[in-house]
Write a protein that holds these residues in place. Structure first.
Motif, PDB file in Angstrom:
ATOM      1  N   LEU A 271       0.421  -0.706   0.254  1.00 27.89           N
ATOM      2  CA  LEU A 271      -0.170  -0.143  -0.600  1.00 27.89           C
ATOM      3  C   LEU A 271       1.169   1.546  -0.386  1.00 27.89           C
ATOM      4  O   LEU A 271       2.069   1.582   0.745  1.00 27.89           O
ATOM      5  N   THR A 272       0.534   2.563  -0.750  1.00 29.21           N
ATOM      6  CA  THR A 272       1.589   3.772  -0.642  1.00 29.21           C
ATOM      7  C   THR A 272       0.938   3.782  -0.004  1.00 29.21           C
ATOM      8  O   THR A 272       0.243   4.643   0.097  1.00 29.21           O
ATOM      9  N   LEU A 273       1.559   5.227   0.713  1.00 31.89           N
ATOM     10  CA  LEU A 273       0.977   5.839   1.562  1.00 31.89           C
ATOM     11  C   LEU A 273       2.012   7.068   1.114  1.00 31.89           C
ATOM     12  O   LEU A 273       3.329   7.839   1.220  1.00 31.89           O
ATOM     13  N   ASP A 274       0.721   7.889   0.888  1.00 35.11           N
ATOM     14  CA  ASP A 274       0.683   9.327   0.443  1.00 35.11           C
ATOM     15  C   ASP A 274       0.289   9.680   2.410  1.00 35.11           C
ATOM     16  O   ASP A 274      -0.711   9.899   1.907  1.00 35.11           O
ATOM     17  N   ARG A 275       1.547  11.167   2.922  1.00 35.03           N
ATOM     18  CA  ARG A 275       0.937  11.033   3.786  1.00 35.03           C
ATOM     19  C   ARG A 275      -0.073  12.436   3.869  1.00 35.03           C
ATOM     20  O   ARG A 275       0.872  13.206   4.071  1.00 35.03           O
ATOM     21  N   HIS A 276      -1.256  11.294   4.015  1.00 35.38           N
ATOM     22  CA  HIS A 276      -1.936  13.225   4.173  1.00 35.38           C
ATOM     23  C   HIS A 276      -2.241  13.258   5.393  1.00 35.38           C
ATOM     24  O   HIS A 276      -2.600  14.540   5.416  1.00 35.38           O
ATOM     25  N   LEU A 277      -1.686  12.699   6.480  1.00 35.54           N
ATOM     26  CA  LEU A 277      -1.806  13.611   8.043  1.00 35.54           C
ATOM     27  C   LEU A 277       0.081  13.988   7.860  1.00 35.54           C
ATOM     28  O   LEU A 277       0.979  12.804   7.924  1.00 35.54           O
TER      29      LEU A 277
END
Length: 229
Positions: free
Chosen positions: A214-220
């Motif tokens: 799962l690719t983590l795009d850092r929303h937080l």
């Protein structure tokens, strides 16, 4: 390999495991496949990283975000919006519950037992090999036992979210993956997926990994920084 989830998915883990960021990115990934997605914030423990902080980019993607009533939005009280029960009675293609950290945080799940009964539910334990208490198999098993006892729901799968924030390397991802595989061998639970930022994922040898990434795009981001949209 892709993540192909449906029905109700509960994401839980100990403090610092990154389970909220995992839940948010899982919701986004499922939405990109064309599924209808809802996510509910049940994290009543951690005041820093919560699904509610990412509601604007999630809603922009067409994801239903269920939060406590507005007057309780930033409270640390055990308040469940009636809408949480509603989305469980009539779930989206994928309905994600961002549960709180450790056994205390998932206690709220026990109050939903009647609604969840006889429904298809995945309960994911997010493990960060570089956080206290989950650096070895014994610690991960202890956290699992505590979560299941308090939430009254059995964990069905494992997720490796090995990270040291900006210091994370490819070696850290492999180390976390190896630990979760050991936990899987002890429990018989599948490794559902691991996580990695786009930069790290591009450096991984995917032949070494037998589950989806799962690719983590850092929303937080921490409260002192801006929310990435």
């Amino acid at each position: 390999m892709t993540i192909d989830f449906t029905d109700i998915v509960i994401v839980a883990g100990n403090y610092g495991s990154g389970k909220t960021e995992t839940a948010v990115n899982l919701a986004a990934a499922c939405r990109r496949t064309g599924k209808s997605v809802a996510i509910a914030d049940l994290d009543l423990v951690n005041p820093y990283f919560r699904t509610r902080e990412a509601r604007i980019p999630l809603e922009a993607m067409g994801i239903q975000v269920v939060l406590p009533d507005r007057q309780y939005l930033f409270a640390d009280l055990p308040i469940l919006a009636p809408a949480v029960a509603d989305i469980l009675r009539q779930p989206a293609d994928v309905t994600i519950l961002d549960a709180g950290g450790d056994d205390v945080g998932v206690t709220v799940l026990a109050s939903l037992a009647a609604v969840l009964k006889n429904k298809p539910v995945r309960m994911l334990q997010v493990i960060n090999a570089f956080r206290p208490f989950t650096g070895d198999v014994a610690g991960c098993l202890k956290i699992r036992k505590e979560i299941e006892a308090s939430g009254k729901i059995n964990i069905t799968g494992l997720v490796s979210n090995a990270n040291l924030m900006d210091d994370t390397s490819v070696a850290h991802i492999y180390q976390g993956y190896d630990l979760v595989k050991q936990v899987s061998a002890h429990t018989g639970l599948p490794v559902e997926f691991i996580t990695a930022t786009p930069e790290i994922r591009s450096q991984l040898d995917l032949n070494r990994i037998t589950c989806p990434v799962l690719t983590l795009d850092r929303h937080l981001l921490p409260p002192t920084q801006s929310l990435k949209t």
